[in-house]
Design an enzyme around this catalytic site. Structure first.
Site, PDB file in Angstrom:
ATOM      1  N   ASN A   1       4.234   5.530  -7.332  1.00  0.00           N
ATOM      2  CA  ASN A   1       5.137   6.409  -8.409  1.00  0.00           C
ATOM      3  C   ASN A   1       6.486   5.734  -8.167  1.00  0.00           C
ATOM      4  O   ASN A   1       6.934   5.288  -6.937  1.00  0.00           O
ATOM      5  CB  ASN A   1       5.451   7.895  -7.932  1.00  0.00           C
ATOM      6  CG  ASN A   1       4.037   8.730  -8.056  1.00  0.00           C
ATOM      7  OD1 ASN A   1       3.413   8.279  -9.390  1.00  0.00           O
ATOM      8  ND2 ASN A   1       3.685   9.610  -7.445  1.00  0.00           N
TER       9      ASN A   1
ATOM     10  N   ASP B   1       3.574  10.800   4.919  1.00  0.00           N
ATOM     11  CA  ASP B   1       2.630   9.437   4.629  1.00  0.00           C
ATOM     12  C   ASP B   1       3.132   8.366   5.679  1.00  0.00           C
ATOM     13  O   ASP B   1       2.169   7.704   5.967  1.00  0.00           O
ATOM     14  CB  ASP B   1       3.465   8.732   3.364  1.00  0.00           C
ATOM     15  CG  ASP B   1       2.922   9.900   2.193  1.00  0.00           C
ATOM     16  OD1 ASP B   1       1.891  10.617   2.417  1.00  0.00           O
ATOM     17  OD2 ASP B   1       3.751  10.005   1.221  1.00  0.00           O
TER      18      ASP B   1
END
Length: 306
Positions: free
Chosen positions: A11, A245
């Site tokens: 993204n 992440d």
């Protein structure tokens, strides 16, 4: 070198920095705006590559300018993009608001990510070469399940980040080796707000669980073992986007290198602590030399703590 394949999203993060997050219906004047390559899949790929793994990415970008930039960013970070597809139309975008305390809120538009509904033969072959497959839930659930089942069949360790939170089908859980929810996702999956109780409940479905607790650290649980709480370094957060992440990517590297769970968790939390002191997701992720330096000398992090 640990070999990792990431099956996940890419993204472009459209990030607005504001004094405080607006309430529903309210407008707050921001102090700056940035476009930063991200996506949970791409973030974990960059984090693992910078932490010292050999990484390849399976997913999709669009034919827009964002797509070209997302691919270039991954390649610049030494992530193999040979099987990163290009889908006609827009790339995925994440619309992020970051406040002055470093907290963030996010809305995601899947774009090209939504076109990845199944694996190709090349994808399956690539997964078979890996030590671990990292999965999240920003791609269609059908391909996430297929990826996990394929990895299990090929003897590849699967690490699943169940975000965005949603019910997980039994076949996905059955093919998951390590589940890494944050405390909110763990509560959503189990209905239990206590992280320790939630972790124990999740062990009915998966053999290992790590519940991330933000500034409080993480909780590791495995079948037949006592739960292990690992505190996080105390740092002043600038932007927490991508911290989870960063943790997962670094944790996968540490486990792949054979580090015991307590050391692997502490190493991954060091990586996340470094990341929250910088703006952005992929742009904030530390390199291995930084992680090792801060892990060996924690005072480097503590010096800037609140």
């Amino acid at each position: 070198m640990t070999s990792i394949v990431v099956l996940g999203s890419t993204n472009m993060d459209l990030v607005t920095y504001v004094p405080r997050a607006p309430a529903l219906g309210e407008t707050v004047t921001g102090r700056s705006f940035r476009t930063i390559p991200g996506g949970k899949g791409a973030n974990q790929a960059v984090a693992a590559a910078r932490a010292g793994a050999e990484v390849a990415m399976i997913g999709a970008v669009g034919t827009d300018d964002f797509g070209a930039r997302l691919r270039a960013t991954l390649e610049h970070c030494a992530v193999d993009t040979d099987l990163l597809r290009t889908a006609e139309g827009s790339s995925g975008t994440a619309h992020v608001v970051v406040d002055d305390e470093g907290g963030h809120a996010c809305g995601v538009v899947p774009g090209a990510n939504g076109t990845v509904t199944s694996l190709s033969h090349g994808d399956e072959a690539l997964i078979g070469t890996a030590d671990a497959l990292l999965l999240q839930l920003e791609l269609p659930l059908s391909v996430v399940v297929e990826g996990a089942v394929t990895a299990r069949r090929l003897g590849v360790r699967t690490v699943l980040t169940p975000a965005p939170a949603q019910p997980l089908p039994p076949e996905l859980l059955a093919a998951t080796d390590l589940l890494v929810p944050n405390e909110h996702e763990a509560a959503a999956l189990t209905g239990l707000t206590d992280p320790r109780a939630a972790a124990q409940a999740l062990l009915r479905d998966v053999p290992e669980v790590v519940v991330t607790l933000g500034a409080a650290g993480s909780l590791y649980a495995a079948r037949g073992a006592e739960p292990l709480a690992v505190p996080a370094p105390r740092v002043r957060a600038v932007d927490t986007t991508g911290a989870g992440d960063t943790f997962v990517g670094a944790l996968a590297v540490a486990l792949g290198e054979g580090r015991p769970a307590p050391e692997a968790l502490a190493w991954a939390q060091t990586a996340a602590a470094l990341s929250v002191q910088r703006e952005g997701a992929s742009t904030s992720m530390p390199y291995r030399v930084e992680i090792e330096g801060a892990f060996r000398s924690p005072h480097i992090l503590e010096a800037d703590a609140v």
